[in-house]
Motif scaffolding. Sequence first.
Motif, PDB file in Angstrom:
ATOM      1  N   TRP A  62     -68.238  24.674  27.819  1.00 62.13           N
ATOM      2  CA  TRP A  62     -67.654  25.663  28.585  1.00 62.13           C
ATOM      3  C   TRP A  62     -68.433  27.087  28.325  1.00 62.13           C
ATOM      4  CZ3 TRP A  62     -64.280  30.101  27.624  1.00 62.13           C
ATOM      5  CH2 TRP A  62     -64.264  30.316  26.150  1.00 62.13           C
TER       6      TRP A  62
ATOM      7  N   HIS B  61     -59.113  25.089  15.099  1.00 60.09           N
ATOM      8  CA  HIS B  61     -58.510  26.296  15.251  1.00 60.09           C
ATOM      9  C   HIS B  61     -58.034  26.538  16.732  1.00 60.09           C
ATOM     10  CE1 HIS B  61     -58.794  30.414  15.601  1.00 60.09           C
ATOM     11  NE2 HIS B  61     -59.530  30.671  16.427  1.00 60.09           N
ATOM     12  N   PHE B  62     -59.050  26.269  17.576  1.00 62.08           N
ATOM     13  CA  PHE B  62     -58.573  26.757  19.004  1.00 62.08           C
ATOM     14  C   PHE B  62     -57.919  26.157  19.498  1.00 62.08           C
ATOM     15  CE2 PHE B  62     -63.370  25.064  19.687  1.00 62.08           C
ATOM     16  CZ  PHE B  62     -62.626  24.160  21.008  1.00 62.08           C
TER      17      PHE B  62
ATOM     18  N   LEU C 169     -62.879  31.442   9.795  1.00 58.29           N
ATOM     19  CA  LEU C 169     -64.215  31.448  10.611  1.00 58.29           C
ATOM     20  C   LEU C 169     -64.582  32.926  10.709  1.00 58.29           C
ATOM     21  CD1 LEU C 169     -62.656  29.136  13.309  1.00 58.29           C
ATOM     22  CD2 LEU C 169     -64.270  28.520  11.418  1.00 58.29           C
ATOM     23  N   ALA C 170     -63.425  33.852  10.451  1.00 57.12           N
ATOM     24  CA  ALA C 170     -63.929  35.300  10.481  1.00 57.12           C
ATOM     25  C   ALA C 170     -64.796  35.689   9.488  1.00 57.12           C
ATOM     26  CB  ALA C 170     -62.656  36.041  10.462  1.00 57.12           C
TER      27      ALA C 170
ATOM     28  N   HIS D 107     -68.993  26.633  11.197  1.00 57.87           N
ATOM     29  CA  HIS D 107     -69.329  26.588  12.596  1.00 57.87           C
ATOM     30  C   HIS D 107     -69.803  25.522  13.308  1.00 57.87           C
ATOM     31  CE1 HIS D 107     -70.940  28.795  16.183  1.00 57.87           C
ATOM     32  NE2 HIS D 107     -72.073  27.956  15.930  1.00 57.87           N
TER      33      HIS D 107
ATOM     34  N   HIS E  32     -68.163  37.383  16.460  1.00 62.62           N
ATOM     35  CA  HIS E  32     -67.846  36.274  15.552  1.00 62.62           C
ATOM     36  C   HIS E  32     -68.240  35.096  16.062  1.00 62.62           C
ATOM     37  CE1 HIS E  32     -63.458  36.415  16.946  1.00 62.62           C
ATOM     38  NE2 HIS E  32     -64.235  35.646  17.560  1.00 62.62           N
ATOM     39  N   HIS E  33     -68.460  34.900  17.190  1.00 62.11           N
ATOM     40  CA  HIS E  33     -68.967  33.377  17.724  1.00 62.11           C
ATOM     41  C   HIS E  33     -70.472  33.193  17.605  1.00 62.11           C
ATOM     42  CE1 HIS E  33     -65.086  32.645  19.940  1.00 62.11           C
ATOM     43  NE2 HIS E  33     -65.181  33.933  19.949  1.00 62.11           N
TER      44      HIS E  33
ATOM     45  N   ARG F   3     -69.022  19.303  16.201  1.00 63.81           N
ATOM     46  CA  ARG F   3     -68.331  19.180  17.574  1.00 63.81           C
ATOM     47  C   ARG F   3     -69.447  18.887  18.372  1.00 63.81           C
ATOM     48  NH1 ARG F   3     -66.941  25.403  19.234  1.00 63.81           N
ATOM     49  NH2 ARG F   3     -66.512  24.580  21.146  1.00 63.81           N
TER      50      ARG F   3
ATOM     51  N   ALA G  29     -51.623  40.674  14.388  1.00 63.50           N
ATOM     52  CA  ALA G  29     -51.136  39.063  14.588  1.00 63.50           C
ATOM     53  C   ALA G  29     -50.126  38.930  13.437  1.00 63.50           C
ATOM     54  CB  ALA G  29     -52.147  38.257  14.450  1.00 63.50           C
TER      55      ALA G  29
ATOM     56  N   VAL H 219     -59.798  35.128  25.322  1.00 65.80           N
ATOM     57  CA  VAL H 219     -58.881  34.252  24.290  1.00 65.80           C
ATOM     58  C   VAL H 219     -57.667  35.149  24.072  1.00 65.80           C
ATOM     59  CG1 VAL H 219     -60.709  32.959  23.257  1.00 65.80           C
ATOM     60  CG2 VAL H 219     -59.743  34.567  22.037  1.00 65.80           C
ATOM     61  N   TYR H 220     -57.486  36.312  24.225  1.00 67.05           N
ATOM     62  CA  TYR H 220     -56.366  36.905  24.111  1.00 67.05           C
ATOM     63  C   TYR H 220     -55.731  37.190  25.415  1.00 67.05           C
ATOM     64  CZ  TYR H 220     -57.698  37.655  19.163  1.00 67.05           C
ATOM     65  OH  TYR H 220     -58.243  37.435  17.851  1.00 67.05           O
TER      66      TYR H 220
ATOM     67  N   ASP I 231     -68.439  30.771   7.829  1.00 74.37           N
ATOM     68  CA  ASP I 231     -68.752  30.332   8.966  1.00 74.37           C
ATOM     69  C   ASP I 231     -70.114  29.678   9.132  1.00 74.37           C
ATOM     70  OD1 ASP I 231     -67.796  30.174  11.872  1.00 74.37           O
ATOM     71  OD2 ASP I 231     -69.501  31.301  12.302  1.00 74.37           O
TER      72      ASP I 231
HETATM   73  C1  HEA Z   1     -55.635  31.934  22.214  1.00 71.87           C
HETATM   74  C2  HEA Z   1     -56.711  31.647  21.772  1.00 71.87           C
HETATM   75  C3  HEA Z   1     -57.254  32.230  20.599  1.00 71.87           C
HETATM   76  C4  HEA Z   1     -56.818  32.961  19.668  1.00 71.87           C
HETATM   77  C5  HEA Z   1     -55.540  33.583  19.789  1.00 71.87           C
HETATM   78  C6  HEA Z   1     -57.795  33.131  18.537  1.00 71.87           C
HETATM   79  C7  HEA Z   1     -57.219  33.986  17.469  1.00 71.87           C
HETATM   80  C8  HEA Z   1     -58.299  34.130  16.322  1.00 71.87           C
HETATM   81  N1  HEA Z   1     -59.741  33.589  16.228  1.00 71.87           N
HETATM   82 FE1  HEA Z   1     -60.296  32.307  17.523  1.00 71.87          FE
HETATM   83  N2  HEA Z   1     -61.255  31.024  18.847  1.00 71.87           N
HETATM   84  C9  HEA Z   1     -60.813  30.609  20.023  1.00 71.87           C
HETATM   85  C10 HEA Z   1     -59.449  31.030  20.676  1.00 71.87           C
HETATM   86  C11 HEA Z   1     -58.548  31.964  20.028  1.00 71.87           C
HETATM   87  N3  HEA Z   1     -58.919  32.623  18.761  1.00 71.87           N
HETATM   88  C12 HEA Z   1     -61.477  29.788  20.925  1.00 71.87           C
HETATM   89  C13 HEA Z   1     -61.563  29.207  22.118  1.00 71.87           C
HETATM   90  C14 HEA Z   1     -62.744  29.539  19.951  1.00 71.87           C
HETATM   91  C15 HEA Z   1     -64.070  28.891  20.076  1.00 71.87           C
HETATM   92  C16 HEA Z   1     -64.936  28.886  21.580  1.00 71.87           C
HETATM   93  C17 HEA Z   1     -66.034  27.972  21.262  1.00 71.87           C
HETATM   94  O1  HEA Z   1     -66.990  27.950  20.305  1.00 71.87           O
HETATM   95  O2  HEA Z   1     -65.768  27.110  22.067  1.00 71.87           O
HETATM   96  C18 HEA Z   1     -62.431  30.468  18.946  1.00 71.87           C
HETATM   97  C19 HEA Z   1     -63.411  30.769  17.862  1.00 71.87           C
HETATM   98  C20 HEA Z   1     -63.308  31.392  16.958  1.00 71.87           C
HETATM   99  C21 HEA Z   1     -64.323  32.071  16.016  1.00 71.87           C
HETATM  100  C22 HEA Z   1     -65.795  31.429  15.916  1.00 71.87           C
HETATM  101  C23 HEA Z   1     -65.797  30.174  15.194  1.00 71.87           C
HETATM  102  C24 HEA Z   1     -67.115  29.518  15.457  1.00 71.87           C
HETATM  103  O3  HEA Z   1     -67.612  29.019  16.452  1.00 71.87           O
HETATM  104  O4  HEA Z   1     -68.172  29.430  14.283  1.00 71.87           O
HETATM  105  C25 HEA Z   1     -63.702  32.818  15.103  1.00 71.87           C
HETATM  106  C26 HEA Z   1     -64.576  33.531  13.982  1.00 71.87           C
HETATM  107  O5  HEA Z   1     -64.134  34.551  13.666  1.00 71.87           O
HETATM  108  C27 HEA Z   1     -62.345  33.078  15.450  1.00 71.87           C
HETATM  109  C28 HEA Z   1     -61.425  33.755  14.833  1.00 71.87           C
HETATM  110  C29 HEA Z   1     -60.155  34.205  15.269  1.00 71.87           C
HETATM  111  C30 HEA Z   1     -59.354  35.169  14.618  1.00 71.87           C
HETATM  112  C31 HEA Z   1     -59.411  35.710  13.265  1.00 71.87           C
HETATM  113  C32 HEA Z   1     -58.164  35.003  15.099  1.00 71.87           C
HETATM  114  C33 HEA Z   1     -57.000  35.869  14.974  1.00 71.87           C
HETATM  115  O6  HEA Z   1     -56.551  36.604  16.110  1.00 71.87           O
HETATM  116  C34 HEA Z   1     -55.802  34.807  14.519  1.00 71.87           C
HETATM  117  C35 HEA Z   1     -54.526  35.899  14.184  1.00 71.87           C
HETATM  118  C36 HEA Z   1     -53.421  34.923  13.527  1.00 71.87           C
HETATM  119  C37 HEA Z   1     -53.126  35.003  12.159  1.00 71.87           C
HETATM  120  C38 HEA Z   1     -54.081  35.427  11.165  1.00 71.87           C
HETATM  121  C39 HEA Z   1     -51.708  34.316  11.877  1.00 71.87           C
HETATM  122  C40 HEA Z   1     -50.767  35.100  11.728  1.00 71.87           C
HETATM  123  C41 HEA Z   1     -49.696  34.621  10.753  1.00 71.87           C
HETATM  124  C42 HEA Z   1     -49.923  34.819   9.735  1.00 71.87           C
HETATM  125  C43 HEA Z   1     -50.964  35.302   9.092  1.00 71.87           C
HETATM  126  C44 HEA Z   1     -48.786  34.248   8.826  1.00 71.87           C
HETATM  127  C45 HEA Z   1     -48.030  35.667   7.806  1.00 71.87           C
HETATM  128  C46 HEA Z   1     -47.086  35.229   7.273  1.00 71.87           C
HETATM  129  C47 HEA Z   1     -46.703  35.860   6.171  1.00 71.87           C
HETATM  130  C48 HEA Z   1     -47.694  37.006   5.801  1.00 71.87           C
HETATM  131  C49 HEA Z   1     -45.480  35.492   5.178  1.00 71.87           C
HETATM  132  N4  HEA Z   1     -62.019  32.228  16.361  1.00 71.87           N
END
Ligand code: HEA
Lengths: 262, 589, 208, 104
Positions: B157, B421-422, B403-404, B413, B335-336, B483, B361, B289-290, B409
Motif C-alpha cells: 500500500w 502495531h498497526f 518503533l519510535a 523495521h 519515523h517510517h 513482513r 495519546a 493514520v491519525y 527500529d
Molecule cells: C491508526 C493508526 C495508527 C496509530 C494511531 C499509530 C500510532 C503510533 N505509531 Fe504507528 N503505524 C501505523 C498506524 C498507526 N500508528 C501504520 C499503518 C504503520 C505502518 C505503515 C507501513 O509500514 O505499512 C505504522 C508504523 C509506525 C512506525 C514505523 C515502523 C516501521 O515501519 O519501522 C512507527 C515508528 O515510530 C510508528 C509509531 C507510532 C507511534 C509512536 C504512535 C503513537 O501515536 C501511539 C500513541 C499511543 C500510546 C503510546 C498508547 C497510550 C496508552 C498508554 C501509554 C497507557 C498509559 C497508561 C498509564 C500511564 C497508566 N508507527
Amino acid sequence: MGKLFAIVVVIIALVSAGFIVAHVWWLPTPISTIAPGIDGQFNETMWFTGALFLSSQFVLAFFVWTSREGKDRKSKYWPGGPWPLVGFAIVVVGMEILTLTFVGSKVWAAVYMTPPDPDSMQVDVAAEQFAFNFRYPGPDGKFGTIHPEKIRDGNGNFFGLDPENDVAARDDVIVGTLTVPVNKPVSLTLHSKDMIHSFYVPELRIQQDIVPGLNVPLHFTATKVGSYEIVCTQLCGLGHYSMRSFLQVLPQDQFDQWLKTQ
Amino acid sequence: MSTPDPTIHQHAAPTGFIRKHVFSLDHKVIGRQYYDLALVAVFLGLLLSWLMRIHLGWMNAPIPLLGKLFPSGAPGNVMTPDLYLSLMTMHATIMVFFVLTTAPFAAFGNYVLPIQVGAEDMAFPHFNMMSFWVTFLAFLVLISSFFVGDGPPLAGWTSYAPLSSVGAVAGPGQGTGQTLWAVSIAIFCIGQLLGSLNFITTTLDLRTKGMSLARLPLSTWAWFVTSVIGLLAFAVLLPACVLLILDRTAGTSFFGPTGLVVNDTVLPYSGGSPLLWQHLFWFFGHPEVYIAILPGFGIISTVLPAFARKRLLGHQVMIGCMVSIGFLSYMVWGHHMFVSGMNPFSALMFSVPTLIITIPATIAVLMWLGTVYGARMRYTTASLFCLGFISVFITGGLSGFFLAQPSLDTYLHATYFVVAHFHFVMAIAAMFGIFAGTHFWFPKMYGRMMNETLGKWHFWLTFLGVYCVFMPMHYLGLAGNVRRYAAFTDNYLVPLIPLHKFITMAALFVGATQFIFFFNFFWSRFRGPKAPDNPWDATTLEWSTTSPPPFDNFGGRHLVVHHGPELYGVEGAANDYVMQVSPEQVDAR
Amino acid sequence: MDDSGMTFHMETGSAMEESPYRIPSLKLGVWLFILSDAVTFGAVLYAYAYLRVGTADWTRPFATSSIINAIIMTVILLVSSVAVLAALEAAREQHRSKCTLWLGITVLLGTIFAVLHLSEWIRMIHEGWRLFQNPTGGPVTVGMTFFCVTGLHLIHIVGGLIALLVVALRYQRGRLQVNHVETVGLYWHFVDIVWMFIFPMIYLMNAK
Amino acid sequence: MDTKSVNHTPGMKSYGLLLLGLFAIVAIEVALTYQHFAPDVLLPWLLILAVLEASIAITYYMHLRYEQPKLVWSLFVSFVFVMIMMGHMFPDAMRLLHLRVIHW
Ligand code: HEA
Ligand code: HEA
Ligand code: CUA
Ligand SMILES: [Cu+2]
C-alpha cells in the motif's frame, strides 16, 4: 458483564506478557559489537512499556469491575479532576522519553553516524532482484568501475565490470555469500541495480535499505564465528521472500585461506 | 465556482428516486452511502485477508476456486507469491483508504456532524455529493485492477518507487494494475479534499444558536480536527500520485534514479530519487493514520459518557489532546524511513516528536480510564466496544513506543512487529471505534434498533479473536520475522510457521464472527424493532429529533442550545441527564 | 470589526451562531481550497527543490530572451489581478456591465499569459527539451521539473479563466451576486501569487 | 450580503500604487539574478522578495487585512507550519548529493 470484561482483560494481559517474560520467541543471540547497546535499549523499553501495559490494562479492568449501574448509586468523579493526570502523564512518559532518547541516540549514532574504522575491510554489495552479490577489491585493494550497460546476469557480470580496459576490475573477487573475519571491522558499500532492497542480519541487529542510485555506507564488526542469514526486508517484487544470502564469520586465518582460494 | 450560495443552503426535499437515493444532496443519504461503501470495502478486505492468512499458514495448500478467480495467479488453486503480494496490497489499500477513511470520518461525519451542530445540511451539498461519487469512482477504479492485465499491483500500500514507478518490467501487476492504483488514489484524494473542506465550513459556520465551539460534542471536534489534517495531507498525496503516474506513463523520472538495470537492460530513468516518493508518501501517510484514529477518539469520548452516565473526565483536555496530536502528526513522518537510507541525523530529528506524540495519546487514555472510574456503566454493545477500544489502543500504541526509537527500529523495521502495531491501532482500535459508533447511531441512521444479544456475542468473540490474531505477531516480529513475505523459507523462519498456522486459524475465526455483525446489521436495518427518538438517554442534538430525522433534520425548528454535550448524572435535574437543547437550569457540577 | 459580522447570516436567520471568521461560507470555502491548493504547489516545488539540491550539474536553460518573456508574463498577470479588483469595485457599485467588462479584460490578459506561456513551451520543445530529455546533455530532471511545475500552474490558469467566464456571464444575467465576483477574484489572485514564486524559483534561478 | 471586506477597501488608486510596488520588486529580483551570485546566496533573497510580494497581494488584493485576525492566523499558521515541516526533507537531499552513484 463488567466483571466478565475485567477478568477477560486481565487474562489477556497476563497471557500476552507471559510469552514475553518466558522469552518463548525472542531475539536471536547477538553477534556484533553494537548489538549489546541495542539490546540494552530494547530491554529498557520493554520494561517500561511492559509496566505501562500491565498497569493500564489492570487499571482498566479494576475500574470496569467496580463500575456497575444502580438506581441508588451516584457516579464518583476522579478526585482532583483531569490536571493531575495530565501532569502524571507528562512527567512519567516525559522522563522516560528523555532517558530513552538520550541513551538511544548514542546507540543509533554508533551504528549509523560514526565513520567506519579507517583500516576496516572494504566490501562492495550489489543487490538485485532477487540476490545479493559481494565484491572484494582483491590484492590491489581497488574496486573496478561499474558500467550498468555491461551488467549481465547470464555470465555472472553482476557488477558490470569490463576487465579489458579496467585494470582495477581484473582482480575483483565476486562471491555470493558475505565472508568476513571475526572481530575485524567491516565496511560495506551498498548499492542496488534495480529496486530498493534491504540488508538485514537479525543477529547483527542491523538493517539498512539498499537504494538504487545511492551508495549507502554501513559498517559492523562481527564478534562470533558462524554462519548467519542475510535477508531482504524491503518489498522488491515477487521473489522478495526468497531473496537471501549468508554471512560467514570466520577466524582470520581461515578467512585468508578462503580469500586465496577465490 | 458554481457552488450554491451556502447562506441559502436549505434546498427543497427532492421527489424523484434518483435525486432522493442516488445523487442526493442530503447529508444523511450521503452518510449512509459512505457507510455502505465502507461495508462493501471491508467485506472485500476481510476476504482478502483470509486468503492471505490461509496462504501464510499453509504455503502450497490449494484453495478451492482460487484458480477460477485468478487463472494466472493461482495455477491449480495454489497461490503464487506475486498473487499473495497483490492480495496484500489490495487488502491494505482497501482497508486504509476505503474503510478507515470513509467509515469513521466520511460516513459518520456526514451523517452526524451537521445534526450535532444543529444545521439543516452541509455547507456545500453539491460538493458533498461529488465527494461521495468521486470516492465511489476511485473504488471502482481500484477494484477494476483485479480484472486487467496481470492483476492488481504488488508494491504494497506504500507503493515504493522504483518498484511502483518503472512499469511492467518490475513484475506482475506493475503494469496497468499499478497505474490504476495511482489513478484511484489520486481520485480518492480529490473526494476527501472536498469532504474536508465541507466539514470545516459546516462546523464553523452552520452552528445553531447557543452551540458555541466550547459546547460542540467531542465527536464533532474530532471530525473537525480530522478534516483539517485531511485538507493538508491529501493535498500532498494528490501531486505525489500524479508525479507517480507521470513517471509511469510520460517518461519523467521523479522517482527513477540513473542507471536502473532490469534483466540486463538499462532503463531510461535518470536523476530522480526513490526517497522523494517515500518523503511525499509518508508526509501524507502519517497524518493519514491519525485521520483513521481521531474519529475513533471522538466517538469513544462521546459514546462512553452516554453509557457511563457521567461527564467525560477533562472535556477540554481531550480537545487539547486531539489538536496537539493533529499538529504533531506533521512532524513525525520520517519515523517510517529510519533505515530507508535517509540521512541518519534526520532519524533523530523525527524520533523525538514521535515519542512526544505518545504523551497526548497517553493523556487521552487516562481521561477515558478516569471516566470509567466509579461510573454507573450501562453494558450495551456500544459501551463494550468503547472499553475494548481503550484496551486495544493501549496495546497497539505501546508497540509504537518501540518503533519510535531508531536504535530499535533497525531491528524491528519491516518485521511483523510493525504489522502487529498497526493492526492493533488501526485494524482493531479504529474498527472498534466504528463498531461503537455503529451500535450507538444505528437507531438514528435507520430508525430501528440493533439486536443487543447478537451485538454482545460479536463483541466478545471479536475481542478475544483479534488478540489471538495480532498479539502473536509481536512475537514473530521479535524473532525477526520479515513482513511482506509470501513464504517462509529462511532457516530461522521455518520454526515460526506453527505460530503462523495458529494466527491463521484465529484470523479465520475472527473473520467468521464478523458475519454476526453483518447479519445483525442488515437484519436490524430492515426487520429490527422501531427505535425511539432517544434510546440511550443521550444529550447531543441528534437525539432531540426523530429517528431517522426528517429531511431538514429538525422539521423546521431552529434549536437553541443551552448546555455542554455531556450533562449526565446531574443532581437535581428532572431525569439525571440534561439534553443540550433543554432550557432547564442546572449548576454545571 | 464587530458591527459588520452580525449582518451576513440574514438568509439563515439569526438562529445561527455566527461564524468565528465572520465571512460567508462560500468565501471561507474558497480560502480553505486556496490553503490546500497552496500546499499542493508547495509539495511540487519542494519536489523540484529536492531534486535540484541533490543534483550536482544542473543546467540553466533560460537565455535573456526567455527571461524577458517571463517578465512580460509576470507583468500581465499582476495587471490582471488589478483588473479583477476593478471588476469587484464595479460590482459593489452595482455596475453589472462595467463589472463584466473588467472581468472580460481579466480573461483577455489571462489568455495572453497562457499564450505566451505556451509559446515559451513550444520554443523549448523545439530546442529539444522534453519531460525526459535535456538537449544540453545535462540532467533530464531540468526539463521534467520545468514542464511539470509550470504545467500545473497553467492548468490553474485555464481553470481560472473558465471560472472567470462563467461568473462574468452569470453575473451579467444577474444570477450571481457580488460575493461570487469576490471569490473568483480571490482564486485568481492566488494563481497570481503562485506565479510570484514560480517566476524566481523556476526562471530566475535557471537564468543563464 | 456584505462583510467588512466589502465595506471599505483601499480603492483603485492604492491598488495601482501597490501594483507599481510589485513591479519594483520584480525588477529588483531580476537585477539580483544578473549579479550572478552563487545559487545558495541568490535563492534566499529571491524567496524573501517573493514572500514580500505575496504578502502585499494577500493583505491588500485579497483583502486579508480587512478580515478577522483569527482567519489570518489560522490560514497563515497552518500553511507556514506545513511548509516548514516539509523542509525536513532537505538534510536528506544534501546527503543525496554526496551518496549519489556518480558513475551511474
Ligand atoms: C491508526 C493508526 C495508527 C496509530 C494511531 C499509530 C500510532 C503510533 N505509531 Fe504507528 N503505524 C501505523 C498506524 C498507526 N500508528 C501504520 C499503518 C504503520 C505502518 C505503515 C507501513 O509500514 O505499512 C505504522 C508504523 C509506525 C512506525 C514505523 C515502523 C516501521 O515501519 O519501522 C512507527 C515508528 O515510530 C510508528 C509509531 C507510532 C507511534 C509512536 C504512535 C503513537 O501515536 C501511539 C500513541 C499511543 C500510546 C503510546 C498508547 C497510550 C496508552 C498508554 C501509554 C497507557 C498509559 C497508561 C498509564 C500511564 C497508566 N508507527
Ligand atoms: C484498517 C486496516 C486494516 C484492517 C481492518 C486489516 C485487517 C486484517 N489484516 Fe491487515 N493490513 C493492513 C491494514 C488492515 N488489515 C495494512 C495497512 C497492511 C500492510 C500491507 C503492506 O504491507 O503493504 C496489512 C497487512 C496485513 C498482513 C501482513 C501481510 C504481510 O506483511 O505479508 C496480514 C497478515 O496476516 C494481515 C492480516 C489481517 C487480518 C487477519 C485482518 C482481519 O481479518 C482482522 C479482523 C477484521 C476486523 C476486526 C474488522 C472487521 C470490520 C467490520 C466487519 C466492519 C466494520 C464496519 C464498517 C467498516 C462499516 N494484514
Ligand atoms: Cu530484495 Cu526484497
Ligand atoms: Cu507513522
